[in-house]
Design an enzyme around this catalytic site. Sequence first.
Site, PDB file in Angstrom:
ATOM      1  N   LEU A  95       0.824  -1.216   0.000  1.00  0.00           N
ATOM      2  CA  LEU A  95       0.000   0.000   0.000  1.00  0.00           C
ATOM      3  C   LEU A  95       0.854   1.261   0.000  1.00  0.00           C
ATOM      4  CD1 LEU A  95      -2.830  -1.001   2.514  1.00  0.00           C
ATOM      5  CD2 LEU A  95      -2.854  -1.147   0.024  1.00  0.00           C
ATOM      6  N   CYS A  96       1.945   1.230  -0.753  1.00  0.00           N
ATOM      7  CA  CYS A  96       2.827   2.398  -0.829  1.00  0.00           C
ATOM      8  C   CYS A  96       3.219   2.674  -2.282  1.00  0.00           C
ATOM      9  CB  CYS A  96       4.059   2.221   0.043  1.00  0.00           C
ATOM     10  SG  CYS A  96       4.915   0.642  -0.146  1.00  0.00           S
ATOM     11  N   GLY A  97       2.280   2.466  -3.188  1.00  0.00           N
ATOM     12  CA  GLY A  97       2.527   2.782  -4.586  1.00  0.00           C
ATOM     13  C   GLY A  97       3.604   1.899  -5.197  1.00  0.00           C
TER      14      GLY A  97
END
Length: 292
Positions: A95-97
Amino acid sequence: MAGLQDIRRRIRSVKNTQQVTKAMKMISAVKLRKSQERLLALRPYSNRMTEVVRSVVSRFQDLGQPIHSPIAQAFLAPREEKRYRLVVVASDKGLCGGFNANVLKAATQFVLEAGGELAHLDAVGKRALDWARKSGYTVDREFLGTALPGLAQVAQEIAFQAAQQYEREEIDALYVVYNYFSSALSQVPTVQRVFPMAVEAAEDLRQPEVPHLLEPDPQAVLSALLPRFIETALLHVLLESSASEHGARMAAMDKASTNAEDMIARLTLNMNKIRQASITNQIIEIVSGANA
């Protein structure tokens, strides 16, 4: 009416997801600020360490003594890089690109293009460990779930072991692949050679200065400085990666929150249209019944 119930249920679901993404964004913003504070606090120490090493190297070069210490060679006369140790720094969670994808792609490319042999591999973060296992590499050390205060211990362990391996001629270089923190919206995958390092005497250090006593000799001082030098460089890299991770996650959660807001607006508009059509049909039925 079943269509309205489905839309209302979906709107509630999206709102719940939006609350989670907003909370994660706030948490990442706090962690980013703490990582940046650590970076700023480390900068004076790192700069001073570099100045001390440059001063000792300058003194050693002025003396013109032969090099006997293998560790001192890392500063003055690096040997050919036949075997190297690699540290891959990623995150434990997603969930951090593109934070993990970019750094692992850079690590894969480096291993394929490096001329030497990958003798030892350290994985910092679960995603780095998964990448190593998927690629078929043997991991010597793995550091998972390390909090911000524990990064100094990780850097110390890697630096101590790498210095010993260099002295025993098990490795000829130490590389780190990580994300350089450019801004909260920009993280640059970077490959850095921690040592052998090119530490040249600065021009201002060539000027007259108060002489320092180096005991027992310059080579022994360099041998003692190398683990500290590596530890400082590794800690700086780990803090850069930590700030990059939280900046990337904050940006990703902000984008997710915005997308959720847009989705809620579209679903609400669709729901209102269905309600309006339903009310119109009911009015038509009532008018038709009255006319009949």
